[in-house]
Design a protein around this motif. Sequence first.
Motif, mmCIF file in Angstrom:
data_model
loop_
_atom_site.group_PDB
_atom_site.id
_atom_site.type_symbol
_atom_site.label_atom_id
_atom_site.label_comp_id
_atom_site.label_asym_id
_atom_site.label_seq_id
_atom_site.Cartn_x
_atom_site.Cartn_y
_atom_site.Cartn_z
ATOM 1 N N ILE A 119 -20.571 -10.948 29.307
ATOM 2 C CA ILE A 119 -20.257 -12.380 29.328
ATOM 3 C C ILE A 119 -20.324 -12.927 30.741
ATOM 4 O O ILE A 119 -20.785 -14.054 30.963
ATOM 5 N N ALA A 120 -19.884 -12.149 31.722
ATOM 6 C CA ALA A 120 -19.984 -12.591 33.122
ATOM 7 C C ALA A 120 -21.436 -12.874 33.480
ATOM 8 O O ALA A 120 -21.758 -13.889 34.121
ATOM 9 N N ALA A 121 -22.330 -11.995 33.046
ATOM 10 C CA ALA A 121 -23.758 -12.194 33.315
ATOM 11 C C ALA A 121 -24.287 -13.436 32.595
ATOM 12 O O ALA A 121 -25.049 -14.221 33.177
ATOM 13 N N LEU A 122 -23.862 -13.634 31.358
ATOM 14 C CA LEU A 122 -24.318 -14.803 30.602
ATOM 15 C C LEU A 122 -23.810 -16.105 31.209
ATOM 16 O O LEU A 122 -24.520 -17.111 31.251
ATOM 17 N N VAL A 123 -22.567 -16.088 31.704
ATOM 18 C CA VAL A 123 -22.000 -17.278 32.331
ATOM 19 C C VAL A 123 -22.778 -17.635 33.587
ATOM 20 O O VAL A 123 -23.062 -18.805 33.862
#
Length: 210
Positions: free
Chosen positions: A198-202
Amino acid sequence: MLNLSLFSMFIVISLANIFAPGAGVVYAITTGIQGGLRGNFWCRVGLAVGILVLMTASVSGLGVIVANSPTIFTVLRFIGIAYLIYLGIKAWRAPATSLIADGAIPAHNGRRQFAEAFMLQITNPQPLVFFISLLPQFIDQKLAYIPQVVIMTIVYSFLVFAVMTIYTFAVARARTFFKSPQASLILRRTSAVFFFIIAALVIVTMIRGV
């Protein structure tokens, strides 16, 4: 009313955060072992209501920030990314421990269960930091703020109740697994992977200006 792409990521990160073993999970599991789904019902309600109150308080403050300071809002988004990575590292490095605690209150004491579960949530600083730092990641500034946070608050509270129900149901049928330290290791590392994803997607959504 909602940016479905951001809302989907909110659901995933919320589930990862709720499933990650913490005080609420341990409490739900312990009372669930003693009383099953019926016996720890008020425990699960108390956890959900507690998180609802805590989240409402945090998003009220965020509303002022969103309305008056887009710069601070952007800074919070970067802090949120850093916090996601921190949660992932913390979850991955957490030691393997049994999720079944000793000396819990009797599962049939519904009033006490509710009170202790509620207090457990509202006095825990981690959910507050989670909401303040991460919720801005999933708010679309092109849309009305209040409908977005109302839906997210209600959905998150429902997910808390649902996940604790899943844990209660599972532990009644797999007590040996949950008593093993290996269970916490598997759950925490699975959560860590989701935090990193999710950090990467954000980061990607911020680059694209979503």
